[in-house]
Design an enzyme around this catalytic site. Structure first.
Site, PDB file in Angstrom:
ATOM      1  CE  LYS C 116      38.865  55.475  38.551  1.00 24.50           C
ATOM      2  NZ  LYS C 116      39.248  54.579  37.444  1.00 24.50           N
ATOM      3  N   GLY C 163      43.992  53.543  34.889  1.00 30.60           N
ATOM      4  CA  GLY C 163      45.393  53.613  34.474  1.00 30.60           C
ATOM      5  C   GLY C 163      45.936  55.009  34.353  1.00 30.60           C
ATOM      6  CD  GLU C 199      38.526  60.913  43.975  1.00 31.96           C
ATOM      7  OE1 GLU C 199      37.443  60.310  43.922  1.00 31.96           O
ATOM      8  OE2 GLU C 199      39.593  60.359  44.261  1.00 31.96           O
ATOM      9  CE  LYS C 236      47.907  49.310  42.438  1.00 30.11           C
ATOM     10  NZ  LYS C 236      46.852  48.267  42.381  1.00 30.11           N
ATOM     11  CD  GLU C 274      43.314  49.635  43.248  1.00 32.47           C
ATOM     12  OE1 GLU C 274      44.132  48.834  42.774  1.00 32.47           O
ATOM     13  OE2 GLU C 274      43.006  50.718  42.688  1.00 32.47           O
ATOM     14  CD  GLU C 287      40.381  51.507  40.219  1.00 32.84           C
ATOM     15  OE1 GLU C 287      39.655  52.062  39.373  1.00 32.84           O
ATOM     16  OE2 GLU C 287      41.496  51.042  39.962  1.00 32.84           O
ATOM     17  CG  ASN C 289      41.282  46.823  40.404  1.00 34.48           C
ATOM     18  OD1 ASN C 289      40.695  47.543  39.595  1.00 34.48           O
ATOM     19  ND2 ASN C 289      42.372  47.196  41.027  1.00 34.48           N
ATOM     20  NE  ARG C 291      42.082  43.877  37.040  1.00 34.95           N
ATOM     21  CZ  ARG C 291      43.147  44.441  37.613  1.00 34.95           C
ATOM     22  NH1 ARG C 291      44.050  43.706  38.227  1.00 34.95           N
ATOM     23  NH2 ARG C 291      43.303  45.750  37.588  1.00 34.95           N
ATOM     24  NE  ARG C 337      52.621  45.946  39.337  1.00 39.63           N
ATOM     25  CZ  ARG C 337      51.379  46.268  38.975  1.00 39.63           C
ATOM     26  NH1 ARG C 337      51.149  46.712  37.756  1.00 39.63           N
ATOM     27  NH2 ARG C 337      50.397  46.173  39.842  1.00 39.63           N
TER      28      ARG C 337
END
Lengths: 162, 535, 490
Positions: C116, C163, C199, C236, C274, C287, C289, C291, C337
């Site tokens: 990060k 997470g 932050e 999410k 993001e 950040e 990701n 993938r 989800r």
């Protein structure tokens, strides 16, 4: 008899009042003549006051999940403890039903164990038997070491509450 | 089948008077039933609640399937015995549905003297097990009894039909493959301990249930050991160590649920005969029975008017309608079951007696259960009738009736006097069930005839010895006889002594019969055949 | 093009990757733990290799076993899916060294974006806005001072984390010290790295992310944004594209930032950048990701693309076929989800068995699932069971379709959030597109189940009771005449 159930945690009493001309069920104080049918075990169709309630259901060991009108309901059914130790007897000691030898220990004193977890294996009459925890707890004692013989009735393990 | 046409004028004064009379009897019955079933000293109910126990009636309500009937038997047993201190003879018996099966329930009434066994308690239990044996009904014993009433032990213990008969009957049932389940909700002491022990399945409630030959007081007296009931014979001891009881439950509710699940495992057996009809209600209101039954035992009525208010659709196929008209015979259905009805409609003469015997044979030939509707003052007496063979005709009727292999059920509708009681399947004749209406009277002869006979005998005796005939003495004999008869001929005395399976409100007759017939068909019919008829 | 790909994952994403492989004529290899032996991804694959491990998740994390599986089956490439080893640089390296293609970025890029703090610095260096922050370089005491200087509210996070684990919100100076110490000890516990950083917290923030594709040579395209502001426990729940009520100019600016970052990193593979978007239009890099994301289908649907196909093409060296000018958003897509959890109990994960499964069908509805009827849902794996995606020419239509699909979904035997998702779809604030990450907490009351009509409750009771022997026997097997006589007492 009546059926004490809980729908999404709300306690309700259901009862069958009559079967003719229609099955008549009460829920709380309200009375519902209805027509029930099921084409498959997981499907149901119930008519109450001209409206058809069609949905799905599934019984787990503890409860029935009912899908109706785009919503899932969890219904707890009346139950009684059958089977071993039906009365919820809180036995702290696991005793030998017959003389034998401890083959191996699968836990040590102070271990936290869950119901059904193997505690030790014994051998008697050419048969190896797993002794399992009758409930969740902490192993308080393992009085018989591995490769040691014991007599009928000997305490093989003792549990105490977590 | 023809629908019976009523001739009753419900607007008549006669109807009104009879209705008021019989409605009053029904109300008195209802009141009496309420008393013996529900009215108990508060301290007894409190004691039960403190022990965490349900009342026996609550247990039965939870045991039977919801929304199903319960035919309670002999609720008024012992109502004229023991100064009324044993309502229902401290036991509740009856037929109900548990897990879809017809069962006999035998529940000790712990609200009466802790469920102590009086002589009539034992008789009532034995009768209930006899019914189970005769009708192949599984039995649920709900055990909660303090044991025998020791002061009355000589009437409870030693004889053939006393306490030992209970366990004998249990063994017989088990051997016949008729299952028994005991739910031990309280103590089963001494002989009572054999009830769960002799049951095929047994459940005991932890904490309140106990099974032992000797309870704490006896153990203390016999051995000096001081132990609690639970230590001597509690749930854990019997389900884990002795194996005397099969399942332990934490609560009475749990025990009842276990009992229901056990019964759910029983194989269903086909009935000897199945229903042929749909069980259509009678066309005439059974409430009119109150206006049909006379307000005086000497008054007569047309029994067809009763049949029309009991049978399905009031439909009746009358057999030999124009012969021996003082007896009505024919086929009908009750709750869909076919029955052959034999009903008195006056004195039994030779022709009506022979008609009865013949119709009994027909019912046996046709495998049809027989319903006797008794309203009989007797077989006709006198030289002419003896010459005609009234005694041997009565013997034929008794022979045919006793030799029947089909179930017999009797309803005492009004009078039951003398040998007519025998021919019409009185208590001695192994009918599967016998119910009584509240207006019913029973005796070897009418009270006035009996008083008259006794007075005549006395007068003859006095005259023979040359003594002076004192009218006052004769009047006293007359009054005493009538008084004694009045008490002993009543339906309440009858039912108190277990001469029947209970008094029923006439309007309940159809339901009671439906259950009785259904129950009776569980047992296969016996072999056909009869003894020697005297022709 | 690749001929055989091993999918080092399970559940819906493994199935999802295999679907594209099948379509492109690429053989697929599944790996699985014994616990998953009957799972759909195993049945769907052309070949399968069992992995062993005391704990099921360990098996899927066992690099050596996966390499061995590639060798045994002759798989040329490994698709890591998301989660598990997908952002593990060591794994990418190990695979590559074994002569197998890793479908993802180079290990160095994974390392860069995986941290990060380092990734933030990298972003800042390339002119991408980052939230004012402070990182721990020395003692905790010194860090507390620096953090206080940023101004409140503040977010304290684990440097190595993700997470939401170890995250703290601080609104007052007095609360700062204790929160930093707790966050540090949690970071140590979860990630074996006690470093934390602080932050500026954006209040009522939106989560906007940009899907990118890069060829590893500095060519990068963006596939527009997704909004993932509906979250619970920092995870999410609902994702959509395009983001509602997002001015085109701001959107373009954010997308351009993402492309700039990835071009600078010479990013290869599909990836997601993001951002946090504040109510005044300020946005900060959060950040990246490296993938495929769980929520990639909403992008696929709106753009008419198959992201797995793009990943495979890039990995096989075909480069970027897409030009930025060819990529256009069309309509609106939403994804929810479906998780085994109890929303009413703070979204506690739930277990059970998928007893009855009826997947919704209909126009504009897609079910990306990795479960089958009869399958056990154990605590061994993530609680996500499936994704339900809807498409419509506009947002309202997509919401309507998703609401209908949720209503039609039957998944019984394990508690799920399906009904909770239905209630989000029905929520007027959600419908208005007034989203921020605190939505679920803010709308808490209105997301509770509505009262049940009495007759419905009776139907539910009967439906449940009729499944039991006792009620069945009582209701339907009462012999005559008892049934007709009813509750009579003499």
């Amino acid at each position: 008899m009546a059926f004490d159930i809980a729908i999404d945690g709300q306690e309700r009493t259901a009862d069958i009042l009559a079967r003719k001309p229609d099955l008549t069920v009460s829920l709380g104080d309200a009375v519902y003549p209805l027509i029930y049918s099921a084409h498959a075990p997981e499907e149901f169709e119930i008519q109450i006051a001209g409206k058809t309630y069609k949905g799905f259901r599934y019984a787990t060991a503890e409860e029935v999940h009912v899908r109706l009108d785009g919503r899932t309901f969890v219904v707890e059914l009346p139950r009684f403890g059958g089977g071993h130790g039906a009365g919820g007897k809180q036995d702290n000691e696991i005793r030998a039903d017959m003389p034998g030898t401890v083959v191996s220990l699968h836990c040590k004193e102070g271990d936290e164990v869950t119901s059904g977890q193997k505690l030790l294996t014994i051998e008697s009459m050419k048969l190896q038997i797993s002794m399992v925890a009758p409930r969740d707890g902490v192993v308080a004692k393992l009085p018989v070491a591995a490769n040691t013989t014991f007599e009928r009735g000997a305490v093989l393990a003792a549990l105490k509450p977590v | 089948m023809q629908v019976l046409k009523t001739k009753i004028n419900t607007a008549s004064e006669d109807f009104r008077v009879r209705y008021a009379h019989n409605k009053g009897l029904a109300a008195a019955l209802k009141d009496k039933l309420h008393q013996v079933r529900h009215v108990r000293p508060q301290r007894d109910l409190d004691r039960l609640a403190k022990q965490g126990k349900l009342t026996p009636r609550q247990r039965i309500e939870k045991l039977i399937d919801p929304g199903t009937p319960f035919l309670e038997l002999s609720s008024l047993a012992a109502n004229m015995a023991y100064n009324g201190e044993a309502p229902g003879a401290s036991v509740i018996t009856g037929i109900g549905i548990v897990s879809g099966r017809e069962v006999m329930i035998n529940a000790g009434d712990s609200t009466v003297k802790g469920g102590a066994w009086y002589p009539l308690t034992v008789q009532k239990i034995v009768r209930c097990l006899d019914i189970a044996i005769e009708n192949h009904l599984p039995v649920v014993h709900v055990c909660d009894s303090a044991g025998a009433q020791l002061q009355l032990q000589s009437e409870v213990f030693p004889d053939k039909y006393m306490a030992g008969r209970i366990f004998r009957n249990q063994a017989v049932l088990s051997k016949m493959g008729i299952k028994q389940v005991s739910l031990v909700m309280g103590h089963c002491t001494a002989g009572g301990a054999y009830i769960p022990a002799m049951s095929d399945y047994s459940v005991i409630v932890r904490g309140t249930g106990g099974v032992f030959l000797g309870g704490p007081p006896l153990v203390k007296a016999a051995t000096g050991q001081v132990m609690t009931a639970d230590e001597i014979g509690g749930a854990d001891l019997h389900t884990q160590l002795s194996g005397t009881v099969d399942y332990a439950a934490n609560t009475e509710d749990e025990a009842i649920a276990m009992g229901r699940e056990i019964i759910a495992q029983f194989q269903d057996k086909p009935k000897a005969r199945t229903r042929i009809g749909l069980g259509q209600a009678p066309l005439y209101d059974p409430d009119e029975l109150y206006g049909i039954i006379p307000d005086d035992i000497k008054k007569s009525f047309d029994i067809r008017e009763v049949i029309a208010r009991v049978v399905d659709g009031s439909r009746f196929h009358e057999y030999k309608p124009d012969y021996g008209t003082t007896l009505v015979t024919g086929y009908a259905e009750i709750w869909g079951f076919q029955v052959g009805i034999i009903a008195n409609n006056g004195i039994l003469f030779n022709d009506s007696t022979k008609k009865a015997a013949h119709f009994i044979e027909l019912c046996n030939q046709n495998n049809t259960p027989i319903l006797f509707l008794q309203n009989i003052t007797g077989y006709m007496v006198g030289r002419d009738y003896e010459i005609a063979g009234i005694t041997k005709d009565g013997a034929k009727m008794i022979m045919a009736q006793v030799a029947s292999h089909v179930p017999k059920i009797t309803v005492m509708c009004h009078a039951s006097y003398g040998a007519g009681n025998y021919g019409m399947c009185g208590r001695a004749y192994d009918g599967r069930f016998l119910f009584t209406w509240p207006n019913h009277q029973i005796a070897v002869m009418g009270n006035e005839q009996a008083a008259g006979t006794l007075v005549d005998v006395k007068r003859a005796q006095l005259e023979r010895t040359g003594a002076k005939v004192d009218q006052a003495v004769l009047d006293k004999i007359r009054d005493d006889t009538i008084k004694a008869f009045a008490t002993q001929t009543s339906a309440y005395y009858s039912t108190s002594q277990l001469w029947d399976d209970g008094i029923i409100d006439p309007t309940d007759t159809r339901n009671a019969l439906g259950i009785a017939i259904s129950a009776s068909l569980n047992a296969p019919f016996g072999p056909q055949g009869a003894g020697v008829y005297r022709f | 093009m690749l001929k055989k790909v091993l999918i080092a994952n399970r559940g819906e994403i493994a199935c999802r990757v295999m679907r594209t492989c099948k379509r492109l004529g690429i053989a697929s290899v599944a790996v699985y733990h014994h616990e998953d032996r009957n799972a759909p991804h195993v049945a769907m694959a052309d070949e399968k290799v069992q992995l062993t491990g005391q704990v099921p998740t360990q098996a899927y994390l066992d690099q050596e076993q996966i390499v061995a599986a590639c060798k045994a089956t002759g798989a040329e490439a490994v698709h890591p899916g998301y989660g598990f080893l997908s952002e593990n640089a060591g794994f990418a390296k190990r695979i590559t060294e074994a002569g197998i293609t890793f479908i993802g970025p180079d290990p160095e890029v994974i390392t860069l974006m995986g941290d990060k703090i380092i990734s933030r610095e990298f972003a800042a260096k390339h002119g991408i806005p980052v939230a004012p922050s402070a990182k721990q370089t020395g003692t905790i005491e010194a860090f507390i001072k620096e953090a206080a200087a940023i101004g409140f509210p503040l977010l304290i996070k684990a440097s190595a984390g993700g997470g939401g684990k170890g995250m703290k919100i601080v609104r007052k100076t007095e609360e700062l010290e204790e929160n930093i110490r707790v966050a540090a000890s949690e970071a140590q516990r979860y990630f074996s790295d006690g470093r934390v950083y602080a932050e500026r917290l954006v209040d009522m923030p939106r989560h906007i992310e940009v899907q990118v594709l890069g060829d590893g040579k500095g060519n990068v395209v963006h596939l527009f944004e997704r909004e993932c502001s509906i979250q619970r426990r920092y995870q999410k729940v609902v994702e959509e594209s395009p983001a509602p009520n997002l001015p085109a100019k701001l959107r373009d600016e954010i997308c351009a930032s993402a492309v700039r970052l990835c071009a600078a990193a010479k990013y290869k593979n599909a990836g997601t950048v993001e951002f946090i978007l504040g109510s005044k239009g300020e946005y900060y890099f959060l950040e990246m990701n490296t993938r495929l994301q769980v929520e990639h289908p909403v992008t696929e649907i709106v753009l008419g693309l198959d992201l797995v196909e793009e990943q495979l093409k890039i990995a096989s060296g075909q480069g970027l076929a897409l030009k930025q000018s060819d990529i256009r958003q069309n309509g609106h897509a939403l994804e929810v989800r479906v998780c085994a959890e109890r929303p009413e109990k703070d979204f506690q994960p739930a277990t059970g068995r998928v007893g009855v499964l009826r997947v919704p069908q209909g126009e504009g509805v897609r079910w990306d699932g990795g479960i089958r009827e009869g399958q056990a849902v154990t605590p061994a794996f993530d609680s996500m069971l499936a994704k339900l995606i809807s498409y419509g020419p506009d947002r309202a239509t997509a919401i309507g379709r998703l609401a209908g699909a949720l209503r039609d979904t039957v998944l019984l035997g394990v508690p799920t959030n399906i009904d909770f998702l239905s209630r989000i779809m029905a929520n007027p604030v959600f419908k208005d597109g007034k989203l921020h990450t605190g939505f679920i907490k803010e709308q808490g009351e209105s997301l509770m189940p509505a009262p049940v009509p009495a007759a419905t409750e009776a139907a539910v009771a009967v439906a449940a009771l009729t499944i039991t022997d006792d009620f069945q026997a009582s209701a339907f097997h009462t012999p005559e005449p008892y049934a007709s006589i009813g509750a009579w007492r003499n």
